[in-house]
Write an enzyme that holds these catalytic residues in place. Structure first.
Site, short mmCIF file in Angstrom:
data_model
loop_
_atom_site.label_atom_id
_atom_site.label_comp_id
_atom_site.label_asym_id
_atom_site.label_seq_id
_atom_site.Cartn_x
_atom_site.Cartn_y
_atom_site.Cartn_z
N GLU A 302 0.83 -1.21 0.00
CA GLU A 302 0.00 0.00 0.00
C GLU A 302 0.87 1.26 0.00
OE1 GLU A 302 -2.77 -0.59 3.30
OE2 GLU A 302 -4.09 -1.70 1.96
N ASP A 376 -8.47 -8.89 4.14
CA ASP A 376 -8.23 -7.79 5.06
C ASP A 376 -9.28 -7.71 6.15
OD1 ASP A 376 -6.95 -5.59 6.06
OD2 ASP A 376 -7.72 -4.17 4.60
N GLU A 404 -12.66 -2.00 12.01
CA GLU A 404 -12.67 -1.24 10.77
C GLU A 404 -13.78 -1.69 9.82
OE1 GLU A 404 -8.99 -1.63 8.61
OE2 GLU A 404 -9.76 -0.61 6.83
C1 GCV Z 1 -2.49 0.48 8.45
C2 GCV Z 1 -6.10 -2.00 5.58
C3 GCV Z 1 -6.50 -0.74 6.30
C4 GCV Z 1 -5.35 0.24 6.38
C5 GCV Z 1 -4.17 -0.48 7.06
C6 GCV Z 1 -3.82 -1.72 6.22
C7 GCV Z 1 -2.71 -2.53 6.85
O1 GCV Z 1 -5.88 -1.77 4.23
O2 GCV Z 1 -7.59 -0.16 5.63
O3 GCV Z 1 -5.76 1.36 7.12
O4 GCV Z 1 -3.06 0.36 7.17
O5 GCV Z 1 -4.95 -2.55 6.16
O6 GCV Z 1 -3.02 -3.49 7.51
O7 GCV Z 1 -1.55 -2.20 6.65
#
Ligand code: GCV
Length: 704
Positions: A302, A376, A404
């Site tokens: 990411e 995720d 989340e």
């Molecule tokens: C910390 C998901 C979440 C992100 C998070 C990512 C990760 O994509 O939406 O906020 O980033 O996981 O675990 O690195």
């Protein structure tokens, strides 16, 4: 009752604990009057107090005993008939010393609890090879007292099944918590290192009470600044405050820190200057924090920098940091959460593709941290195919405690069953019926903790923190038993309170699955902040950040074909698992649309068509929330008014949002399937476009 006692009682009732601050360590007297009157004697406590951990254990026990006069063990009228409580290690207590041999196999963190007679006296022993075991044992004993367990034949031996039991805080240095729904970060970097907020100690107590032994202070989307000397001083203060409670501090590191902090031109793991930079940084950290735990790393994921920026592998990147930490005894927790936008492969397959071949290539002090499922933290995912697939690499399982994708803090969703489901999944690794739990060296939980007075954003969310700790200590415990302990400690040990609350908790996860993503659907939340439904989400920077990529619904059917005919994600599992998940007739219905693209007319176990079942599940989820509401209403008067009122309000929010999820999802999928609603199902009150146009630019917890 005297006026003074009454006043104290009233004061106790409002000030003490009922705002949720005390969490499950709510040593609340059911019989406050007796304490106030001084009519109940407290047992004698024989405990050393030479070290900080010894003092923590003793203080906690005395605090608990003072607060729990209603317990059977303590319901005696004279000190002489009460058992004495004896705490210690063979080194710290001559009474415990004779047990040394018996404790050999308990390990560094284990303990034993025992009711016995010593020198003609009835005693309860909390004995351990090390001080930290005594503290853990004290918390266990307090739990027994809080839940009203009989201590008549107390004889317990306990040791953790996993070495690393760690919270991951996704806390930024400016106080924002990524995916946090419980206020701001607990760490006040501005006032550290001078101000030692007592809340830091309460945080450590809560963690120690469930055996959590590490905390990563900062977000995996890390700022290099966390490694600057002034921030290391601040982290050292936290480490000093946590140390007596057996909690080691770790830091998330940004792979490119040698450039940003060190002024180097690159962060190539094979570059000698880069290697030296990390070695010096490790020396600098250990000079301040001698028991520093190590680094957590999100690399080449990411948008984060990583070894692949220099054509190096994840193993080369992890080993660079591992070599710097090894002389000090630190570890690297390297995350396997990677997927690349330029790789067209099914996102669910990418971590395995990247890492399985690296088995054996990591230094011994590298632990691969793998999310529970391959996408995720969805309401339901199959277990990650890397579990069981890397026998020569220590693995940690990362779960989200923060919600989340599960309605944030306002939805009552107890995650114990989710954790249990994954831990007990059979990997069939190397032909064995091994479980995920058996493949683990540790567990990491993305914390749900912030400055909110309840710590976690609601009165029920601490249950997820609690369950995480208990399962990390022993992954073979039942989520239901853990819920019962938590409910008894948090609300009341009265079975008429515990049973209905446990019932609500145990149904809650399935309710959320039903009203959000039933039958194996996943990643249907609104874009970015993930608040509310967004099954229509399409377009944007990358396909695998959309919902349509995951559900693949069209006129004929729905679901992601991950069989050999499709992305073949099933092929990453052991043959027994692949055969089951890959077969439409054998795949468990809760995972149906995760692995298969299925015609709308497909017959389900219920006899209904898939379309009818899908709509039915959405409605069932809403009904389940209504049932939770009804249960909670009946608890009015049995739970203190302050907490009862907030839970009531939050359940109202949950019901409204469950209905919103159901209506929006049904409206959307109906627009795709073109099918009529099953008999008895009510049409969504708004047209699809109404749901699609809702905007929530200020939803909490967004990533940034
Ligand atoms: C910390 C998901 C979440 C992100 C998070 C990512 C990760 O994509 O939406 O906020 O980033 O996981 O675990 O690195």
């Amino acid at each position: 009752m005297s006026g003074a006692v009454l006043a104290l009682l009233t004061c106790t009732g409002t000030v003490r604990a009922e705002d949720g601050y005390a969490l499950w360590m709510r040593y609340t007297p059911l019989e406050s009057a007796l304490v106030a009157d001084g009519r109940r004697p407290l047992p004698e406590v024989q405990a050393p107090d030479q070290t900080a951990t010894q003092r923590a254990a003793r203080t906690e026990l005395v605090r608990g005993l003072a607060g729990l006069p209603g317990n059977a063990l303590l319901a005696q009228s004279t000190v002489a008939t009460l058992p004495a409580l004896v705490l210690g290690t063979p080194q710290s207590s001559t009474l415990i010393a004779p047990l040394r041999k018996e404790m050999d196999s308990l390990g560094e963190e284990g303990y034993l609890l025992r009711r016995t007679r010593m020198q003609g006296r009835d005693v309860v022993l909390v004995a351990a090879p090390r001080d930290i075991g005594v503290l853990y044992g004290v918390f266990h004993l307090l739990r027994l007292l809080q839940t009203g367990a009989s201590l008549d034949a107390l004889a317990l031996r306990e040791s953790p099944r996993m070495r690393l039991r760690v919270l991951n805080h996704w806390d930024n240095l400016d106080g924002h918590v990524e995916r946090g729904y419980a206020g701001r970060s607990l760490w006040d970097w501005q006032t550290l290192p001078e101000w030692h907020d007592p809340r830091y100690t309460d945080y450590a107590r809560a963690n120690a009470s469930v055996g959590i032994n590490g905390t990563v202070l900062n977000n995996v989307n890390a700022s290099a600044q966390s490694l600057a000397p002034d921030y290391l001083d601040k982290a050292a203060t936290l480490a000093d405050m946590f140390r007596p409670y057996g909690i080691r501090v770790y830091l998330s590191v940004r792979f490119s820190a040698p450039i940003e902090l060190g002024g180097l031109n690159a962060a190539d793991p094979l570059d000698a200057d880069v290697q030296r930079w990390w070695q010096h940084k490790a020396d600098e950290i250990y000079a301040r924090i001698p028991d520093f735990g190590g680094f957590l790393v999100k690399a080449n994921s990411e948008g984060q920098p990583g070894p692949q920026d220099y054509g190096r592998s994840h193993a080369e990147g992890a080993n660079l940091l591992a070599d710097a930490l090894a002389p000090h005894g630190g570890v690297v927790m390297w995350r396997a959460f990677v997927y690349a936008h330029d790789v067209p492969a099914d996102r669910a397959t990418q971590a395995y593709t990247e890492f399985a071949g690296l088995d054996g290539a990591f230094r011994p002090n590298v632990i691969l941290q793998v999310k529970n499922g391959p996408i995720d933290f969805q309401p339901r995912e199959p277990f990650h195919p890397l579990f069981g697939a890397m026998p020569r690499t220590p693995l940690m399982m990362e779960v989200q405690i923060t919600k989340e994708y599960l309605g944030f803090a306002t939805h009552l969703v107890y995650l114990g069953p989710l954790y249990e489901e994954v831990l007990q999944s059979r990997t069939h690794a190397r032909g064995q019926r091994a479980t995920v739990a058996q493949s683990l060296t540790g567990m990491a939980g993305v914390a749900n903790i912030g400055t909110d007075r309840t710590w976690s954003g609601s009165h029920f969310d601490p249950a997820n923190w609690y369950a995480f700790g208990r399962l990390a200590w022993n992954p073979y415990q039942s989520a239901r038993d853990i819920a019962a302990d938590w409910a008894a400690m948090t609300f009341s040990p009265d079975p008429e309170v515990v049973q209905p609350i446990v019932g609500m908790m145990m149904d809650s996860r399935e309710a959320a699955v039903n009203y959000m993503t039933p039958l194996g659907l996943h990643h249907l939340m609104a874009r970015g902040h993930h608040y509310g439904p967004g099954p229509w989400v399409d377009g944007g920077p990358r396909a695998d950040w959309t919902s349509v990529y995951y559900h693949r619904a069209d006129r004929d059917g729905i679901g992601f074909d991950r069989t050999a005919r499709g992305s073949n994600a099933v092929g990453q599992y052991a043959p027994e698992v692949a055969a089951r998940y890959g077969d439409l007739a054998r795949v468990p219905e809760p995972l149906l649309l995760w692995f298969h693209h299925v015609p709308w007319d497909h017959r389900m176990a219920s006899g209904r068509t898939l379309w009818d079942e899908l709509v039915g599940r959405y409605s069932q989820g809403v009904r389940q929330v209504k049932a939770m509401q009804a249960t909670w209403e009946r608890l009015e008067g049995r739970v203190d008014a302050q907490r009862h009122a907030q839970v009531t309000a939050f359940l109202r929010i949950q019901l409204r949002e469950a209905q919103w999820w159901r209506d929006a999802s049904v409206a959307y999928f109906q627009s795709v399937s073109g099918r009529p609603l099953p008999a008895g199902e009510i049409a969504p009150p708004h047209p699809l476009a109404w749901y699609q146009h809702l905007q929530f630019p200020s939803a909490p917890g967004d990533g940034r």
